[in-house]
Design a protein around this motif. Structure first.
Motif, PDB file in Angstrom:
ATOM      1  N   GLN A  87       0.835  -1.195   0.000  1.00  0.00           N
ATOM      2  CA  GLN A  87       0.000   0.000   0.000  1.00  0.00           C
ATOM      3  C   GLN A  87       0.878   1.256   0.000  1.00  0.00           C
ATOM      4  OE1 GLN A  87      -2.322  -0.590   3.551  1.00  0.00           O
ATOM      5  NE2 GLN A  87      -3.970  -1.612   2.431  1.00  0.00           N
ATOM      6  N   ARG A  88       0.398   2.277  -0.660  1.00  0.00           N
ATOM      7  CA  ARG A  88       1.147   3.532  -0.743  1.00  0.00           C
ATOM      8  C   ARG A  88       1.392   4.131   0.638  1.00  0.00           C
ATOM      9  NH1 ARG A  88       4.543   6.300  -3.972  1.00  0.00           N
ATOM     10  NH2 ARG A  88       3.343   5.517  -5.760  1.00  0.00           N
ATOM     11  N   GLU A  89       0.429   4.048   1.532  1.00  0.00           N
ATOM     12  CA  GLU A  89       0.596   4.642   2.859  1.00  0.00           C
ATOM     13  C   GLU A  89       1.683   3.918   3.651  1.00  0.00           C
ATOM     14  OE1 GLU A  89      -2.409   3.420   5.995  1.00  0.00           O
ATOM     15  OE2 GLU A  89      -3.615   3.133   4.197  1.00  0.00           O
ATOM     16  N   ASP A  92       4.987   5.160   2.201  1.00  0.00           N
ATOM     17  CA  ASP A  92       5.277   6.507   2.705  1.00  0.00           C
ATOM     18  C   ASP A  92       5.803   6.445   4.138  1.00  0.00           C
ATOM     19  OD1 ASP A  92       4.456   7.566   0.304  1.00  0.00           O
ATOM     20  OD2 ASP A  92       2.432   8.066   1.001  1.00  0.00           O
ATOM     21  N   GLY A  93       5.239   5.522   4.935  1.00  0.00           N
ATOM     22  CA  GLY A  93       5.707   5.358   6.308  1.00  0.00           C
ATOM     23  C   GLY A  93       7.132   4.854   6.363  1.00  0.00           C
TER      24      GLY A  93
END
Length: 209
Positions: A87-89, A92-93
């Motif tokens: 997942q993109r999130e 990013d994390g």
């Protein structure tokens, strides 16, 4: 009795836990990642270098929680790592928690004291002189002149490369405490005098030597 039993038979740690996360963008621009155990950590880092992707060492509960949101990886016979879509999130994390990437320098350096100095590419010479001037650092002309605020080169095992570091303190036995010049938020390091490499002095300093 219980304490004695625990001392003789300490609880086993779970070997199947994330120690390293390898992550990056695929050729399609989509985020990919996988995690590896401590046992496979060295192979995972080698794969990351080969694939030119990033590595996050899992050293906290926050990082562990994030690592568990990506699939467990494996190393192919080619030396590359299996990195499924994530997942993109989550990506990013991982980017947020990973240390800032250090630019690679073309370095020829010696830590044996034989007089060879570190060399950066011509492209970086102007930036280096300006950074040195602004930081109030000095370029020692030999290892004996390394002191506080000296700008030297130190080796980063994680990156397998040399980077500029500033001496911020001296310890016992000829050791020095340094901080990475371009990455002041990273932890300080400790090196012996002979483990450091010298940089070429500026043209003005060389002319006056």
């Amino acid at each position: 009795m219980l304490q004695t039993a625990l001392a003789l038979n300490p609880p086993a740690t779970d070997p199947d836990t994330p120690a390293v996360v390898v992550f990056g963008l695929g050729t399609d621009g989509k985020p990919r990642a996988s995690w590896f155990t401590k046992e496979d950590g060295a192979a995972a880092k080698a794969a990351a270098r080969k694939m030119e992707v990033r590595v996050l060492a899992v050293t906290s509960a926050e990082k562990t929680a994030l690592a568990l949101r990506v699939p467990k990886g494996r190393i192919f016979s080619s030396g590359k790592a299996f990195m499924p879509l994530i997942q993109r999130e989550v990506y990013d994390g991982l980017n947020k928690l990973a240390p800032a990437e250090k630019p690679k320098l073309k370095i020829v350096a010696s830590s044996s004291g034989d007089g060879k100095a570190g060399e950066s590419s011509a492209k970086d010479d102007g930036k280096l002189s300006e950074a040195t001037k602004n930081a109030g650092t000095s370029l020692p002309t030999d290892w004996a002149h390394i002191t506080g605020n000296s700008l030297v080169l130190a080796y980063s095992p994680d990156d397998e490369a040399w980077f500029e570091a500033v001496v911020i303190g001296a310890g016992m036995g000829g050791s020095f405490t340094l901080k990475w010049r371009d990455y002041p938020d990273e932890p300080t390091i400790t090196c012996k005098r002979h483990e450091l490499a010298l940089m070429f002095p500026s043209k003005d300093a060389a002319a006056g030597a």
